[in-house]
Design an enzyme around this catalytic site. Structure first.
Site, PDB file in Angstrom:
ATOM      1  CB  VAL A  91      14.772 -81.296 -18.528  1.00  9.41           C
ATOM      2  CG1 VAL A  91      15.906 -80.549 -17.590  1.00  9.41           C
ATOM      3  CG2 VAL A  91      15.364 -82.283 -19.487  1.00  9.41           C
ATOM      4  CE  LYS A 142      15.446 -85.361 -14.591  1.00  8.34           C
ATOM      5  NZ  LYS A 142      15.322 -85.076 -13.023  1.00  8.34           N
TER       6      LYS A 142
END
Length: 429
Positions: free
Chosen positions: A134, A207
């Protein structure tokens, strides 16, 4: 001399090459910070002969990527193959089953199989680390899992896809339409040949599901992320937003409250007074709001060989130090099973743009649909006819339940006055 941490590296694309270069350039510093050297002992990729701009001759080459999980000289496997299933998942499962720690940048695999892998890591008493999954080099995973661990997080949200932010910034600065800017982004390497995962919001949704799990102590729930992208945006939307004092950003937003877990990726109008309005280009930014720490802003390069390799090696340093801990900040059995929130009851203001035929009665038809659904209109803007003879009509609503806007649009579905799909964007509060 302290025994080195021995690494098997799967995947030698942009990030894999970056990991090799980073360990080579900063090896001595990394060893001091980790308390012992970190060494790559084996590598694997699809094409051994490919020129990657980095010397790989000093590493043992393994043809079968999955064999890295059984490599007797490796303590940890770094998975940079990509893909939610297939070879990446097979390698991840085998690595943990063989009692080796796993570092991955694979957000798709984590979004779909993260809970299973976290449970396997706990059972084997090894680490599962994914800082690079992420926001590239931004330490947002560590920030939520460790730095903000004492806080109750009210909301986590942000710009999670650099490709979309690059496109939106270009449209904003140059007044060009989406398709033209997308083609340029592909030519420059900011967008894939098939950009669907980026521009349709799927990458950001992967994410967001990871961030939501870390922030709220819930099991990852990618299937519950309501997802929309920027494919239908017009340059006129960017200009209209600017005239109203906003900039358009593709945001992922997650909240957990009595109504359930809310997760959505959607283009938003962001007030120019908000920090996210000033995040431009391929940059990522994540905001977390804690009840004691207040608002935290994590911002930086969300992709690229250097930033993403930095996150991968940071995870390796943690493992070298013996810092394992639960993958999602608490043991799997302590993670709550989330109930999806009813977004219809969510209240806010909205921007809705219609492309309509230039004829009498169209505005009255739209206004009547809004009235009948209980939507209060704050402002209405109509722009001159475009080359195809259609007209753009944009509405900003007063605060109200999202269900009402959805009902108004449903009433207008199939109307002969509408030329194309309406564009509904939320206004960030």
């Amino acid at each position: 001399m302290t025994k080195p941490l021995r690494v098997a590296l799967a995947g030698l694309g942009t990030v894999g090459g970056g990991v090799i270069r980073l360990i080579g350039a900063n090896g001595a510093l990394i060893a001091r910070r980790a308390g012992r050297p970190i060494e790559i002992v084996a590598i694997s990729a699809r094409d051994r002969a490919k020129d990657r701009g980095v010397d790989i001759s000093r590493f043992e080459w393994v043809d079968d990527t999955n064999a890295l999980a059984h490599h007797e000289d490796a303590d940890v496997v770094v998975e940079l193959v990509g893909g939610s299933d297939g070879p990446a998942l097979a390698l991840a499962r085998a690595t943990l089953a063989n009692g080796k720690s796993l570092v991955t940048a694979n957000k798709a695999m984590l979004a779909h199989h993260g809970l299973e892998l976290a449970r396997a890591a706990e059972a084997a008493k090894v680490a599962l680390k994914f800082e690079a999954a992420v926001a590239g080099g931004i330490p947002v995973i560590k920030g939520l899992r460790e730095g903000a661990a004492a806080n109750e997080i009210a909301r986590v949200y942000g710009i999670l896809n650099g490709t979309c932010n690059f496109i939106l910034t270009k449209m904003e600065e140059e007044g060009r339409d989406f398709a033209e800017v997308l083609a340029e982004a592909q030519a420059l390497g900011f967008a894939e040949a098939d950009p669907s995962f980026d521009i349709d919001g799927v990458d950001a949704a992967h994410k967001l599901s990871i961030l939501a799990s870390l922030a709220f102590g819930t099991r990852p729930a990618f299937a519950d992320v309501a997802t929309d992208g920027i494919r239908h945006l017009l340059a006129a939307d960017i200009a209209e937003a600017a005239a109203l004092g906003y900039r358009i950003r593709l945001l992922g937003i997650a909240e957990d409250n009595a109504g359930g877990l809310f997760q959505r990726v959607h283009p938003h109008l962001v007030p120019t007074s908000h920090p996210l309005a000033h995040v431009t280009g391929a940059t990522n930014a994540v905001v977390a709001e804690g009840n004691f720490v207040g608002r935290l802003l994590f911002q930086g390069a969300g992709a690229g060989d250097g930033p993403t390799a930095s996150a991968v090696v940071a995870d390796l340093i943690d493992i070298a130090r013996g810092e394992f801990g639960p993958a999602y900040a608490m043991p799997v059995d302590a993670l709550a099973t989330p109930t999806p929130a009813d977004t219809g009851e969510r209240r806010g203001r909205a921007y809705v743009r219609f492309t309509v035929a230039d004829k009498v009665g169209v505005l009255a038809e739209i206004a009547a649909a809004m009235r009948d659904a209980g939507v209060s209109i704050e402002s209405l803007m109509q722009r001159g006819a475009m080359a195809d003879g259609t007209v753009l009509v944009a509405i900003v609503t007063h605060e109200g339940p999202e269900r009402s806007v959805a009902q108004a649009l449903e009433k207008l579905r199939g109307s002969q006055s509408l030329a194309g799909q309406p564009m509904w964007m939320h206004i960030l509060a």
